[in-house]
Scaffold this active site. Sequence first.
Site, PDB file in Angstrom:
ATOM      1  N   LYS A 116       0.764  -1.372  -0.030  1.00 37.51           N
ATOM      2  CA  LYS A 116      -0.091   0.029   0.049  1.00 37.51           C
ATOM      3  C   LYS A 116       0.875   1.249  -0.101  1.00 37.51           C
ATOM      4  O   LYS A 116       0.507   2.367  -0.831  1.00 37.51           O
ATOM      5  CB  LYS A 116      -0.848  -0.029   1.261  1.00 37.51           C
ATOM      6  CG  LYS A 116      -1.920  -0.935   1.136  1.00 37.51           C
ATOM      7  CD  LYS A 116      -2.951  -0.971   2.378  1.00 37.51           C
ATOM      8  CE  LYS A 116      -3.992  -2.244   2.443  1.00 37.51           C
ATOM      9  NZ  LYS A 116      -4.901  -1.956   3.583  1.00 37.51           N
ATOM     10  N   GLU A 200      -2.383   7.946   7.510  1.00 36.64           N
ATOM     11  CA  GLU A 200      -3.509   8.660   6.464  1.00 36.64           C
ATOM     12  C   GLU A 200      -4.235   9.498   7.083  1.00 36.64           C
ATOM     13  O   GLU A 200      -4.706   9.241   8.101  1.00 36.64           O
ATOM     14  CB  GLU A 200      -4.269   7.651   5.622  1.00 36.64           C
ATOM     15  CG  GLU A 200      -3.498   7.017   4.628  1.00 36.64           C
ATOM     16  CD  GLU A 200      -4.442   5.946   3.748  1.00 36.64           C
ATOM     17  OE1 GLU A 200      -5.624   6.031   4.027  1.00 36.64           O
ATOM     18  OE2 GLU A 200      -4.014   5.526   2.753  1.00 36.64           O
ATOM     19  N   ARG A 292      -8.002  -7.691 -10.411  1.00 36.12           N
ATOM     20  CA  ARG A 292      -8.757  -8.741 -11.005  1.00 36.12           C
ATOM     21  C   ARG A 292     -10.054  -8.320 -11.308  1.00 36.12           C
ATOM     22  O   ARG A 292     -10.637  -6.985 -11.094  1.00 36.12           O
ATOM     23  CB  ARG A 292      -8.879  -9.731  -9.577  1.00 36.12           C
ATOM     24  CG  ARG A 292      -9.255  -9.067  -8.471  1.00 36.12           C
ATOM     25  CD  ARG A 292      -9.458 -10.272  -7.647  1.00 36.12           C
ATOM     26  NE  ARG A 292      -9.801  -9.337  -6.105  1.00 36.12           N
ATOM     27  CZ  ARG A 292     -10.977  -8.633  -5.742  1.00 36.12           C
ATOM     28  NH1 ARG A 292     -12.183  -8.821  -6.509  1.00 36.12           N
ATOM     29  NH2 ARG A 292     -10.996  -8.326  -4.519  1.00 36.12           N
TER      30      ARG A 292
END
Length: 666
Positions: A116, A200, A292
């Site tokens: 991430k 964050e 995906r």
Amino acid sequence: MFTKVLIANRGEIACRVIRTCRKLGVRTVAVYSEADATAQHARLADEAWPIGGPRPQDSYLRGDAIIEVAKKSGAQAIHPGYGFLSENADFAEAVEAAGLVFIGPRAASMRKMGSKAGAKQLMDARGVPVVPGYTGEDQSPALLQAEGDRIGYPLMIKAAHGGGGKGMRIVRESGAFAAALESCQREAASAFGRDRVLLERYIGEPRHIEIQVFGDAHGNLIHLNERECSAQRRYQKVVEESPSPFLTPALRAQMGAAAVEAARAIDYVNAGTVEFIVGTDGDFYFMEINTRLQVEHPVTEMVTGLDLVEWQLRVAAGEALPQRQEDVRQHGHAIEVRLYAEDPAQGFLPGSGRLEVLRLPEPSAHVRVDAGVVEGDTVTIFYDPMIAKLIVWDLDRPRALARLREALADCEIVGPKSNIDFLEKLVRHPRVVEGSIHTAYLDRHLDEVLPRDEGLPDAHLAMAAAACLLHDEAATLDQATTSPDPHSPWAIADGWRLGHAGERLLHFTHGSERIELHAQGSGGHYRLLDAGIETRLARAAAVAGRLVAEVDGQQHRMRARADADTVTVHDGERRIRLSRVPAYRFAEGASATRGDRLNAPMPGRIVLVKAVPGQDVAEGEELLVMEAMKMELSLRSPRAGKVSAVQAVAGDFVDADAVLIRLETP
């Protein structure tokens, strides 16, 4: 185009891929575990091969076994579906190394999204909006505290290598940062093997909006507009829809352009989803790219008129994208919900068992059902307990919501408990109807949408009784037609007896309530007595798929289904289920207390046994841990007492309701 494709998955996504392959004339190869030998995907494919034991790590996660089957069967490509190995870069590389085609993105693209922190740095460098934060490698507590103070509060501490909400903490003030950091790092290390975190800015009341992207090997990359997935419970999507009720055309264009740029940053090919968090002011920030096909891809298909699996196959076979950006249309509104075998009243505990009854809506231009099971199949303990995906479409959102309510009302599941009642209540909630729900709403207000016992209306009970009486009469007549004398008067189920008026007894349970009805009459005309209170039923009959009857002079129309064990009636807004109880069991009264034993809540494998005979335990003390439906369940003592017997050991597979621990009688 390929002539044969192996599908490295199971359930509804495998069945869904098979449908498109069949449409294109591509033969399919299914793989199945020991638990899935009779599963629908194995039956629908042109050929099916066993690959191991029931646990995913013994079958669907065995990339080597899957590749070996592909080579033996002559498959030219492997479609991974979603879950299992679909985002495993090592598997994608192994497929290519074996001379086969992986129907998905390149392994290098997956790896760029594996961290991430690294993904966020990459997107920031490409001008894709990211949430203000810190993603550096220096993980010293002092530096992280300083960075947290710089970013400002509230903020989120997140595991850099993980997902599913694990290793995530919200910190609302500087003084709480250190303790939250330690807790997050411990959980991250336990769940993912690495304790690196990122920081964050916390976005209050955010929307979750994702953009479907598609790229080919010729350098073309476009987006297929958005899906909104803001109705979530514990970071799991509950309702997905397209288009988003929040986006303006201008914001849609901005987010679409940012998503395409994000995909270009990792040289993306095939289907993918760029996920954004969106603030109340319309500011949006990159979260991640799912490399995906997504579970919710049907809503995009419904509003664009495209088959995304067909696009996947064509792109993997080397073809260019079938459309340009300006060709992509967005027509009408689509919404998806997922039917699960789970019990919302028990914390959404996953369920399992045989689907004694499975009624799903008839597919049409407005209703689509993607399912991997049929009536009579078993929802096993080894995999995700999804039963089906229900997708509806109409010209606008209000009409699509109306379609969804009707489609849910047409669903009936008997066997394992399901989330149908929860979904029916959710799609009527004002925040969902208004399109104003945010990702944290359900976790804060779950009680507003959990089914609760609201009593049993007299009209519903009367209609349930009518459904049972009509069912019993029809069953008796059916049985009579096979007898030597099908016209015998004894083959009439009206309860008539020589010398007195006919009477039939109906025994029901509804929650903890026990109900006994005395019924007289037949053929749709009945007199019911409940504790001396009389109800008159007239002209009860099935009309256009509904039960219509007069109850004390007022006509009612409901969905109704009855058999020897259960009866369900649905008035269009509320579903009532009653269990039918044989007279001898009804007379026995309520079941004995179970406070002296600890039972398995569902089938599963015992992972850990903490209790020993003779041990004194407190109420709520953890005595065993079992694994079922891909999660661990802590089983706790029902009361304080002394353990008299332990009837399970680690490694045992146990059935639902099996007695695991007995306590001494006080």
